[in-house]
Write a protein that holds these residues in place. Structure first.
Motif, PDB file in Angstrom:
ATOM      1  N   SER A 283       7.343  21.781   2.360  1.00 11.58           N
ATOM      2  CA  SER A 283       7.844  20.437   2.666  1.00 11.58           C
ATOM      3  C   SER A 283       7.737  20.123   4.159  1.00 11.58           C
ATOM      4  O   SER A 283       7.545  18.972   4.547  1.00 11.58           O
ATOM      5  CB  SER A 283       9.302  20.312   2.212  1.00 11.58           C
ATOM      6  OG  SER A 283      10.118  21.290   2.848  1.00 11.58           O
ATOM      7  N   SER A 284       7.845  21.138   5.025  1.00  8.94           N
ATOM      8  CA  SER A 284       7.777  20.873   6.471  1.00  8.94           C
ATOM      9  C   SER A 284       6.399  20.348   6.866  1.00  8.94           C
ATOM     10  O   SER A 284       6.294  19.449   7.711  1.00  8.94           O
ATOM     11  CB  SER A 284       8.103  22.149   7.255  1.00  8.94           C
ATOM     12  OG  SER A 284       7.185  23.181   6.965  1.00  8.94           O
ATOM     13  N   VAL A 285       5.350  20.881   6.267  1.00  5.80           N
ATOM     14  CA  VAL A 285       3.997  20.379   6.535  1.00  5.80           C
ATOM     15  C   VAL A 285       3.801  19.034   5.863  1.00  5.80           C
ATOM     16  O   VAL A 285       3.276  18.085   6.458  1.00  5.80           O
ATOM     17  CB  VAL A 285       2.930  21.383   6.054  1.00  5.80           C
ATOM     18  CG1 VAL A 285       1.527  20.794   6.217  1.00  5.80           C
ATOM     19  CG2 VAL A 285       3.041  22.687   6.830  1.00  5.80           C
ATOM     20  N   ARG A 286       4.232  18.924   4.626  1.00  6.58           N
ATOM     21  CA  ARG A 286       4.046  17.689   3.857  1.00  6.58           C
ATOM     22  C   ARG A 286       4.726  16.499   4.510  1.00  6.58           C
ATOM     23  O   ARG A 286       4.228  15.370   4.454  1.00  6.58           O
ATOM     24  CB  ARG A 286       4.591  17.908   2.438  1.00  6.58           C
ATOM     25  CG  ARG A 286       4.238  16.809   1.450  1.00  6.58           C
ATOM     26  CD  ARG A 286       4.671  17.178   0.037  1.00  6.58           C
ATOM     27  NE  ARG A 286       6.116  17.345  -0.086  1.00  6.58           N
ATOM     28  CZ  ARG A 286       6.720  18.483  -0.401  1.00  6.58           C
ATOM     29  NH1 ARG A 286       6.007  19.581  -0.612  1.00  6.58           N
ATOM     30  NH2 ARG A 286       8.045  18.565  -0.492  1.00  6.58           N
ATOM     31  N   ASN A 287       5.850  16.724   5.177  1.00  2.87           N
ATOM     32  CA  ASN A 287       6.626  15.624   5.765  1.00  2.87           C
ATOM     33  C   ASN A 287       6.407  15.460   7.267  1.00  2.87           C
ATOM     34  O   ASN A 287       7.079  14.638   7.899  1.00  2.87           O
ATOM     35  CB  ASN A 287       8.123  15.852   5.504  1.00  2.87           C
ATOM     36  CG  ASN A 287       8.447  15.822   4.018  1.00  2.87           C
ATOM     37  OD1 ASN A 287       7.873  15.042   3.267  1.00  2.87           O
ATOM     38  ND2 ASN A 287       9.366  16.679   3.594  1.00  2.87           N
TER      39      ASN A 287
END
Length: 416
Positions: A410-414
């Motif tokens: 999620s850290s990369v996706r967001n």
């Protein structure tokens, strides 16, 4: 009321020093793509009829990438310690002399497979050291507010020359042989020197120019740069791991194009040049849109999706035999690769401190250098199985890894 966004592509060209580094990058990247086409076809010519021809052809790309594993991190430290302009000019001068010498070795009939590989290795040393430094010089040529536009417009030189270099090289090779390809490459390296000479770096950090250089401090600087990336730029670190997908597992598809062109499409070096040029055209369109209208938010998600579609396209190329579809696939592949690299590059340029910039860019090049391992494995598997099977496996591996990042990071996706 709907308003048409203002086209920003030429904004950074208002800065004189940026025009110099852009021109130098254009010449250096044209030489690189001309070189990749030329060396691949020279190896094919020298290994005609050999049982391991496919391995040796794709191995050229691996030989170019190999120095990045060893030299890339060192080049990052050098780029953050010494005058970046001087390093770029020195390296380009060596390559100009080497390309001109290789042209005459080939002309006189003394070239063999090991000579080609030696030249490819030297070119890899140059590229793994020079490219991150040239990218850092972009940030030293413009104010901070222009940095995103300056980087994306500079990246235009990569797909643009990926189109121009192979296109011109394919025509030269089919009409006059490879001698003039190599001479043109030498001239392009000389032009890099000419454009860098009058350039100034008014926006470089004060401690990034000509600091005391001690060999004993190289390892410490390297470790310091890695700690900075891992602890303070964790999302960038994860995206660099994701970059294995498009840059290491999928990108060797371009090294296989001489084989694909000859065995599947039944065409020669001229069509091989056009096919590689279509990859450049796709990338050029993507980068032009970014430079004109800016890189959208959710850049982490853009990186994931572009890596995923690169895998799908790699898998698809192995299933087609119709030339128009192969041109479309290779062109869209260029869109995906350029989208990933531009989104990642903009984040690096805007988030990283100048004193760590070349080291961070070099870490990225270090990861890209593992293409040498994947290239040799792919070459062996192609000789043992078939081109179609190998392309399917490359694409499937990329799809699986990219999907993992899409659903579980999620850290990369967001990341904005």
């Amino acid at each position: 009321m709907f308003r048409i966004p203002r086209i920003q592509t030429l904004d950074s060209f208002a800065h004189r020093n940026y025009r110099f580094i852009w021109s130098a990058s254009f010449c250096a990247n044209t030489a690189q793509w001309l070189q990749l086409l030329t060396l691949g076809w020279i190896v094919k010519e020298l290994t005609e009829g050999s049982a391991n021809s496919a391995f040796l052809i794709i191995g050229v790309g691996g030989a170019i990438a190999l120095p990045g594993i060893f030299v890339g991190p060192l080049g990052g430290v050098i780029g953050d310690r010494l005058n970046r302009r001087h390093v770029v000019m020195f390296l380009a001068s060596i390559m100009a002399f080497s390309a001109f010498s290789f042209a005459w070795v080939y002309k006189l009939g003394y070239a063999n497979i090991w000579f080609v590989y030696g030249y490819a290795f030297l070119a890899g040393i140059y590229e793994s050291t020079s490219m991150p430094i040239r990218q850092a010089l972009v940030s030293n040529a413009v104010p901070q507010k222009y940095l995103s536009n300056a980087f994306t417009t500079n990246v235009l030189t990569i797909p643009g020359t990926r189109m121009l270099g192979p296109f011109v090289g394919g025509i030269l090779a089919s009409q006059t042989g490879f001698f003039w390809n190599l001479n043109l490459e030498a001239i392009l390296y000389l032009l890099v020197v000419i454009f860098i000479i009058p350039m100034a770096t008014p926006f470089a950090a004060k401690d990034s120019e000509d600091r005391d250089f001690k060999v004993s401090g190289l390892l410490g600087d390297f470790i310091d740069g890695f700690k900075y990336l891992f602890h303070q730029q964790r999302v960038l670190f994860k995206i660099m791991l994701l970059s294995f997908t498009p840059n290491v597992f999928c990108f060797p598809m371009l090294f296989l194009l001489p084989l694909f062109t000859a065995e599947i499409l039944k065409e020669g070096a001229d069509f091989g040049g056009y096919l590689l040029a279509s990859n450049g055209l796709g990338g050029l369109i993507a980068i032009f849109l970014f430079s004109a209208f800016g890189v959208p938010n959710k850049r982490g998600l853009i990186c994931i999706l572009s890596a995923l579609f690169a895998g799908i396209l790699t898998l698809s190329l192995g299933q087609v035999t119709w030339m128009p579809i192969s041109f479309l696939i290779v062109g869209l592949f260029g869109v995906c690769i350029s989208t990933f690299r531009t989104s990642n590059g903009v984040m690096t340029q805007t988030l990283v401190k100048d004193e760590y910039r070349v080291r961070t860019l070099s870490f990225y090049r270090f990861i890209m250098s593992f293409i040498v391992i994947s290239s040799f494995i792919i070459g062996i598997l192609t000789d043992l199985t078939s081109l179609e099977v190998v392309l399917f496996g490359m694409g499937m591996l990329a799809i699986i890894i990219s999907s993992g990042f899409l659903f579980f990071s999620s850290s990369v996706r967001n990341q904005p």
